[in-house]
Scaffold this motif. Structure first.
Motif, PDB file in Angstrom:
ATOM      1  N   GLY A  50     -51.643 -45.405 -36.451  1.00  0.00           N
ATOM      2  CA  GLY A  50     -52.593 -44.330 -36.142  1.00  0.00           C
ATOM      3  C   GLY A  50     -53.857 -44.781 -35.446  1.00  0.00           C
ATOM      4  N   GLY A  51     -54.155 -46.089 -35.450  1.00  0.00           N
ATOM      5  CA  GLY A  51     -55.403 -46.571 -34.851  1.00  0.00           C
ATOM      6  C   GLY A  51     -55.546 -46.195 -33.397  1.00  0.00           C
ATOM      7  N   TYR A  52     -54.432 -46.167 -32.689  1.00  0.00           N
ATOM      8  CA  TYR A  52     -54.432 -45.745 -31.292  1.00  0.00           C
ATOM      9  C   TYR A  52     -55.019 -44.340 -31.146  1.00  0.00           C
ATOM     10  CZ  TYR A  52     -52.440 -44.026 -26.897  1.00  0.00           C
ATOM     11  OH  TYR A  52     -52.266 -43.447 -25.658  1.00  0.00           O
ATOM     12  N   GLY A  53     -54.632 -43.455 -32.059  1.00  0.00           N
ATOM     13  CA  GLY A  53     -55.081 -42.074 -31.968  1.00  0.00           C
ATOM     14  C   GLY A  53     -56.569 -41.902 -32.194  1.00  0.00           C
ATOM     15  N   LEU A  54     -57.173 -42.810 -32.972  1.00  0.00           N
ATOM     16  CA  LEU A  54     -58.600 -42.680 -33.283  1.00  0.00           C
ATOM     17  C   LEU A  54     -59.439 -42.837 -32.023  1.00  0.00           C
ATOM     18  CD1 LEU A  54     -60.748 -42.320 -35.456  1.00  0.00           C
ATOM     19  CD2 LEU A  54     -60.749 -44.800 -35.771  1.00  0.00           C
ATOM     20  N   THR A  55     -59.201 -43.897 -31.245  1.00  0.00           N
ATOM     21  CA  THR A  55     -59.985 -44.090 -30.028  1.00  0.00           C
ATOM     22  C   THR A  55     -59.589 -43.093 -28.940  1.00  0.00           C
ATOM     23  OG1 THR A  55     -58.462 -45.939 -29.620  1.00  0.00           O
ATOM     24  CG2 THR A  55     -60.713 -46.483 -30.282  1.00  0.00           C
ATOM     25  N   GLN A  56     -58.340 -42.685 -28.928  1.00  0.00           N
ATOM     26  CA  GLN A  56     -57.939 -41.632 -27.991  1.00  0.00           C
ATOM     27  C   GLN A  56     -58.709 -40.346 -28.266  1.00  0.00           C
ATOM     28  OE1 GLN A  56     -55.408 -40.796 -25.530  1.00  0.00           O
ATOM     29  NE2 GLN A  56     -55.330 -42.971 -25.045  1.00  0.00           N
ATOM     30  N   ALA A  57     -58.795 -39.975 -29.541  1.00  0.00           N
ATOM     31  CA  ALA A  57     -59.501 -38.750 -29.909  1.00  0.00           C
ATOM     32  C   ALA A  57     -60.975 -38.826 -29.537  1.00  0.00           C
ATOM     33  CB  ALA A  57     -59.349 -38.497 -31.405  1.00  0.00           C
ATOM     34  N   ALA A  58     -61.581 -40.004 -29.724  1.00  0.00           N
ATOM     35  CA  ALA A  58     -63.013 -40.155 -29.463  1.00  0.00           C
ATOM     36  C   ALA A  58     -63.326 -40.180 -27.971  1.00  0.00           C
ATOM     37  CB  ALA A  58     -63.522 -41.437 -30.122  1.00  0.00           C
ATOM     38  N   LEU A  59     -62.419 -40.709 -27.142  1.00  0.00           N
ATOM     39  CA  LEU A  59     -62.735 -40.956 -25.730  1.00  0.00           C
ATOM     40  C   LEU A  59     -62.051 -40.003 -24.760  1.00  0.00           C
ATOM     41  CD1 LEU A  59     -62.603 -44.867 -25.740  1.00  0.00           C
ATOM     42  CD2 LEU A  59     -64.621 -43.400 -25.803  1.00  0.00           C
ATOM     43  N   GLY A 343     -54.902 -36.341 -35.129  1.00  0.00           N
ATOM     44  CA  GLY A 343     -53.783 -36.085 -36.037  1.00  0.00           C
ATOM     45  C   GLY A 343     -52.884 -37.299 -36.169  1.00  0.00           C
ATOM     46  N   ALA A 344     -52.672 -38.014 -35.049  1.00  0.00           N
ATOM     47  CA  ALA A 344     -51.855 -39.232 -35.100  1.00  0.00           C
ATOM     48  C   ALA A 344     -52.525 -40.284 -35.978  1.00  0.00           C
ATOM     49  CB  ALA A 344     -51.650 -39.777 -33.688  1.00  0.00           C
ATOM     50  N   PHE A 345     -53.844 -40.422 -35.837  1.00  0.00           N
ATOM     51  CA  PHE A 345     -54.578 -41.363 -36.691  1.00  0.00           C
ATOM     52  C   PHE A 345     -54.472 -40.959 -38.155  1.00  0.00           C
ATOM     53  CE2 PHE A 345     -58.645 -41.933 -38.971  1.00  0.00           C
ATOM     54  CZ  PHE A 345     -58.612 -43.319 -39.128  1.00  0.00           C
ATOM     55  N   LEU A 346     -54.656 -39.668 -38.420  1.00  0.00           N
ATOM     56  CA  LEU A 346     -54.610 -39.171 -39.792  1.00  0.00           C
ATOM     57  C   LEU A 346     -53.226 -39.372 -40.403  1.00  0.00           C
ATOM     58  CD1 LEU A 346     -56.559 -37.743 -41.758  1.00  0.00           C
ATOM     59  CD2 LEU A 346     -55.634 -35.565 -40.963  1.00  0.00           C
ATOM     60  N   GLY A 347     -52.176 -39.164 -39.593  1.00  0.00           N
ATOM     61  CA  GLY A 347     -50.818 -39.355 -40.100  1.00  0.00           C
ATOM     62  C   GLY A 347     -50.560 -40.788 -40.515  1.00  0.00           C
ATOM     63  N   GLY A 348     -51.036 -41.735 -39.709  1.00  0.00           N
ATOM     64  CA  GLY A 348     -50.876 -43.138 -40.065  1.00  0.00           C
ATOM     65  C   GLY A 348     -51.620 -43.499 -41.334  1.00  0.00           C
TER      66      GLY A 348
END
Length: 456
Positions: A50-59, A343-348
């Motif tokens: 999910g870490g990928y999704g965190l920076t994707q969501a922010a940027l 959501g991807a970050f949260l799922g992970g």
């Protein structure tokens, strides 16, 4: 489409296939292959997925806005470079911690909005839907291809090999962007990219927030599934190289299910079909949570999941496009994409934490329970009719300004009313800075009359 538009569509679709192929290949293998790291834990696996999704969501939104200022290609090339660096960091990682760093760097290459904006820049309005459709098909194709070949590559070259291929594919995208995609001046369109002044209003829109929460849960669930399912398949004595035997028939049958649901919908998006999609996904997680060691029940559950997932994934963006006000689709889609990646970050994270404390079966049941709350969210969604968005250029700034060059609300209201009187026009947003009028229209739209209004 003319030759330039076809070249742009195929080149940008290829960029999406190469980049997303590498990204998606990681999902079905990471949870199993990561067991070889010395600091392995379910929590770190969840964070790595999910870490990928965190920076994707922010940027996602900032990178889209940057492409308006710096140009599309420089931002896309920057994003691909960062993504490639993250891939190679992950490929050379000897611990989960370093692999997570690589995944977070991958997510920092948030270029989806800039690529879509570039596709808009290099295509005529009449052909834009075709260009975007080709790119959309490419994204779906890359997902199905990746979940089949990802386990095969991981079996022969390990997780490091998957990340190395991912980085190499990102590098191969750069010449396509630099030399194959035609150059064009950026069109700062509110229907293409996020606009800062619209964020607060659209974030709390009564209908859009339901879709934003929905895509968050949707991608939370698919990430949760891909953290747990590969481990579940190993319980059936299936090695990574054999996982394609599950994925290939399951994805094929689920596509048939999607075709049936789309046929029932007949070009619309009935709310009961959205609810059915959620129920199918919830039923899948419930079956996986209570399943003992039945391969057939697992396969049936995954078919149900992907049938529901495919239908919702295809229809949510169309609903956002229909509901978002004219001239504000770019902002609405930017917010939507940020929720999607979060959501991807949260799922992970949910998968990792629950598995670490309890068990994989409990993680599946948490997914099933979340669909009950999701049903409540979707129940309040209003059905909308499909609409088309049109941007008409040639709007003179003086038409909306008074003698002192200040905005004249009376003139603006008069022009909006004149455009709303044109057959088929549902909403109007005027932008004097861009010299454009953004319209939401239905099938009765008379483009000739609308252009005549602007020409007065």
């Amino acid at each position: 489409m003319n030759a330039l538009e076809l070249r742009a569509a195929l080149a940008l679709a290829s960029v999406y296939v190469l980049r997303m192929l590498g990204l998606f290949m990681v999902m079905p293998v990471l949870a199993v292959a990561a067991m070889d790291y010395p600091d392995y834990s379910p929590l770190l696996v969840g964070l790595a997925v999910g870490g990928y999704g965190l920076t994707q969501a922010a940027l996602q939104i900032p990178m889209g806005m940057m492409s308006d200022k710096w140009g599309r290609k420089p931002v896309i090339l920057l994003g691909l470079s960062v993504f490639a660096v993250g891939s190679f960091v992950a490929a050379n990682a000897d611990t989960m911690a370093w692999m997570i760093v690589g995944r977070i760097l991958q997510g920092a290459g948030a270029i989806a909005g800039a690529i879509m904006a570039l596709a808009t820049d290099v295509s005529r309005e009449s052909q834009r839907a075709k260009v975007l459709a080709i790119i959309g098909i490419a994204i779906g194709f890359s997902f199905y291809l990746a979940v089949i070949i990802g386990p095969l590559i991981a079996n022969h070259y390990g997780l490091a090999g998957v990340f190395a291929v991912t980085g190499l594919l990102a590098v191969l995208c750069m010449p396509l962007i630099k030399w194959v995609v035609p150059n064009s001046e950026p069109l700062s369109s509110g229907d293409t990219l996020p606009q800062k002044g619209q964020l607060r209003h659209l974030m709390f829109s009564p209908q859009l927030w339901r879709l934003n929460v929905s895509v968050l849960v949707l991608h939370m669930l698919i990430t949760l599934l891909f953290v747990q399912l590969p481990v579940t398949l190993t319980n059936f004595d299936m090695t990574l190289s054999e996982h394609w035997r599950m994925y290939l028939p399951v994805l094929g049958v689920s596509i048939l299910g999607l075709i049936v649901m789309m046929g029932i919908a007949r070009g619309r998006t009935p709310k009961w079909l959205l609810l059915l999609g959620v129920v199918l996904m919830g039923s899948a997680f419930l079956a996986l949570g209570v399943n003992g060691n039945s391969w057939w029940l697992t396969a049936a559950a995954v078919i149900l999941f992907f049938t529901g997932f495919n239908y919702l994934e295809a229809n949510f963006p169309a609903l956002v496009s229909s509901i978002a006000p004219a001239g504000q689709k770019g902002t609405a889609m930017g917010i939507y994409a940020s929720f999607q990646f979060f959501g991807a970050f949260l799922g992970g994270m949910v998968s990792g934490v629950v598995t670490d404390i309890w068990s994989p079966n409990v993680a599946y049941l948490v997914g099933a329970f979340s669909t009950l709350l999701w049903i409540l969210v979707i129940s309040g969604l209003k059905e909308v009719s499909p609409v088309k968005r049109v941007m008409l250029n040639g709007l003179r700034a003086d038409v909306l300004l008074d003698a002192n060059k200040q905005p004249d609300s009376t003139k603006q209201q008069a022009l909006e009313e004149a455009l709303l009187a044109v057959p088929g026009v549902l909403e109007v947003t005027l932008n004097a800075d861009n010299g454009a009028a953004y319209l939401k229209v239905n099938r009765d739209f008379d483009a000739v009359k609308a252009r005549a209004v602007l020409a007065v």
